[in-house]
Design a protein around this motif. Structure first.
Motif, PDB file in Angstrom:
ATOM      1  N   PRO A 266      12.319  11.329  -4.282  1.00 57.88           N
ATOM      2  CA  PRO A 266      12.415  11.451  -2.828  1.00 57.88           C
ATOM      3  C   PRO A 266      12.389  12.910  -2.393  1.00 57.88           C
ATOM      4  N   GLY A 267      11.600  13.191  -1.382  1.00 57.27           N
ATOM      5  CA  GLY A 267      11.464  14.548  -0.902  1.00 57.27           C
ATOM      6  C   GLY A 267      10.606  14.568   0.344  1.00 57.27           C
ATOM      7  N   ARG A 268      10.129  15.771   0.682  1.00 59.92           N
ATOM      8  CA  ARG A 268       9.381  15.925   1.930  1.00 59.92           C
ATOM      9  C   ARG A 268       8.094  15.104   1.916  1.00 59.92           C
ATOM     10  N   ALA A 269       7.342  15.140   0.806  1.00 60.95           N
ATOM     11  CA  ALA A 269       6.075  14.403   0.737  1.00 60.95           C
ATOM     12  C   ALA A 269       6.293  12.910   0.929  1.00 60.95           C
TER      13      ALA A 269
ATOM     14  N   VAL B  15       0.838  -1.205   0.000  1.00 69.00           N
ATOM     15  CA  VAL B  15       0.000   0.000   0.000  1.00 69.00           C
ATOM     16  C   VAL B  15       0.870   1.250   0.000  1.00 69.00           C
ATOM     17  N   TRP B  16       1.985   1.234   0.773  1.00 72.86           N
ATOM     18  CA  TRP B  16       2.901   2.382   0.771  1.00 72.86           C
ATOM     19  C   TRP B  16       3.446   2.622  -0.635  1.00 72.86           C
ATOM     20  N   ARG B  17       3.813   1.551  -1.326  1.00 73.26           N
ATOM     21  CA  ARG B  17       4.378   1.711  -2.669  1.00 73.26           C
ATOM     22  C   ARG B  17       3.378   2.387  -3.597  1.00 73.26           C
ATOM     23  N   ARG B  18       2.126   1.972  -3.547  1.00 74.99           N
ATOM     24  CA  ARG B  18       1.118   2.532  -4.440  1.00 74.99           C
ATOM     25  C   ARG B  18       0.717   3.956  -4.053  1.00 74.99           C
ATOM     26  N   LEU B  19       0.609   4.221  -2.748  1.00 72.07           N
ATOM     27  CA  LEU B  19       0.091   5.520  -2.306  1.00 72.07           C
ATOM     28  C   LEU B  19       1.171   6.564  -2.061  1.00 72.07           C
ATOM     29  N   VAL B  20       2.381   6.128  -1.781  1.00 73.09           N
ATOM     30  CA  VAL B  20       3.438   7.095  -1.447  1.00 73.09           C
ATOM     31  C   VAL B  20       4.518   7.112  -2.524  1.00 73.09           C
TER      32      VAL B  20
END
Length: 424
Positions: A35-38, A23-28
């Motif tokens: 790579p950054g703040r978000a 889920v992290w891979r798909r949503l983040v």
């Protein structure tokens, strides 16, 4: 045995970690260009969420200080529900993702507009610039079927699908939590009993199960449940187990409003499986102090029928399991009998002992869809009224919630069961 339990726990944690990574891979990861703040913030959420969830479960089961349970319970258990529906939404999004990719490819591959003839006397539009010569080291240009090589298109699709999934999950959990916190709604069910005399026709039993007072659902919630029950003006109140998730010292103040329960023929209580996780003997004494009458494998005669109650099957682990013979063995079989038993699986013993109606809870109706599918596999009836031979079984979805204070597809209820005589 301990080694087996440790291995099972590690396997469960590995599965949970793997699903969170997906889920992290798909949503983040897939929705951030680099790579950054978000991405750091999203990653922090997906690390803190499962850690708090596991910590809340461990704190509840280990009897940690109540202030710590209360601190961990809200974020940890809400994450449990949110993670479930994020997973469901992301999996559903996998079906939408190829359609969006195809749509973006078609838009990108649309031909340039055909030039229109310019009438005499008008100034023609400037010619479009010549396309640049391809570099010798450049590969073939992507065509409409070569896949979405444009990073901006991939990012657009991921953000659309991810945003929709996150919005749907948050809305689902938010509405499901609101439904629990506002309190249960009243259902009314009429149950005809062949042996019920005309004098008992219309006798009303308010059935409430699975209140689950806890670090999340406290005194205010108990007061809403009590007020809802009293407003129905029942003849009798039946509390059919899973009243609490915690000890008397921690949750005694939360349970205090139960002393206000009012019915013409009193309030009766039987244990659920969670009482045996929380100190059943202490809670039996506490509810007795509050004015409820525990039926521990016991029976009482009421005008027109017998009311019996048996302990929950979880009590067998502490030598306090159900004893149907003790509760029902010497009764007059010509009288109608209503049995309070927390788990629906106890219906088979009820049938063997000639019970007319069993009142149960335990299932929560599944609580969080698709949990209803698991509940159906483990219980003969998940919710509502069904017949087993000459015995009827009514299962309430319960008033509260275990773990996440959230219900989806299984609204909470208090049921007023009205007994009907066929002689009336």
């Amino acid at each position: 045995m301990v080694i087996v339990l440790v291995l099972v726990a590690l396997a469960v944690l590995a599965v949970v970690a793997g699903l969170h990574w997906y889920v992290w891979r798909r949503l983040v990861r897939d929705t951030t260009a680099a790579p950054g703040r978000a991405r750091r913030v999203g990653t922090a959420v997906f690390v803190a969420g499962p850690v708090l969830m596991v910590a809340a479960l461990v704190a509840e089961r280990s009897g940690a200080p109540f202030w710590l349970q209360r601190t961990l319970a809200w974020p940890g258990f809400l994450w449990m529900a949110l993670a479930l529906y994020l997973l469901v939404a992301v999996v559903a999004g996998e079906a939408v993702r190829p359609l969006l990719r195809r749509l973006t490819r078609r838009r990108a591959a649309r031909p340039a507009p055909v030039p229109v003839a310019v009438p005499a006397g008008t100034v023609p539009a400037p010619e479009p610039p010549e396309p640049p010569e391809p570099r010798p080291d450049a590969g073939p240009e992507p065509g409409p079927e070569s896949g979405p090589r444009d990073p901006s298109r991939r990012l657009f699709v991921s953000r659309v699908v991810g945003g929709a999934a996150a919005t749907a999950a948050v809305a689902t959990v938010g509405y499901g939590t609101y439904g629990v916190l506002r309190g249960p709604r009243v259902k009314r069910v009429m149950v005809p009993l062949a042996k019920l005399p005309r004098s008992a026709h219309g006798f009303r039993i308010a059935v409430v199960s699975d209140i689950h007072l806890s670090p999340v659902l406290g005194r205010g919630f108990a007061q809403r449940v009590v007020d809802t029950i009293n407003a129905t003006q029942p003849d009798l109140i039946a509390v059919v187990g899973d009243l609490v998730d915690g000890s008397v010292p921690d949750l005694g103040p939360a349970a205090a409003p139960l002393a206000q329960l009012s019915a013409r023929h009193g309030t009766y209580f039987v244990t659920g499986n969670h009482e045996y996780f929380s100190g059943a003997e202490q809670w039996v004494e506490e509810v007795r102090r509050l004015g409820l009458r525990p039926l521990e494998n016991a029976r009482t005669e009421l005008p027109g029928f017998d009311l019996a109650g048996v302990n929950d099957v979880q009590g067998e682990s502490q030598g306090q399991g159900p004893d149907f013979g003790r509760a029902l063995g010497d009764r007059d079989p010509a009288r109608a009998c209503v049995l309070l038993a927390h788990q629906p699986v106890q219906i088979h013993e009820a049938v063997r002992h000639g019970v007319d109606l069993q009142l149960s809870g335990h299932t929560h109706g599944g609580q969080l869809w698709p949990g209803s599918l698991l509940a159906a596999a483990a219980n003969p009836t998940v919710a509502g009224l069904e017949r087993y031979g000459d015995t009827q079984l009514y299962v309430s979805r319960g008033a509260g919630a275990w773990g996440p204070p959230t219900r989806v597809g299984a609204p909470s209820d208090i049921t007023v069961v009205e007994l009907a005589s066929r002689q009336a």
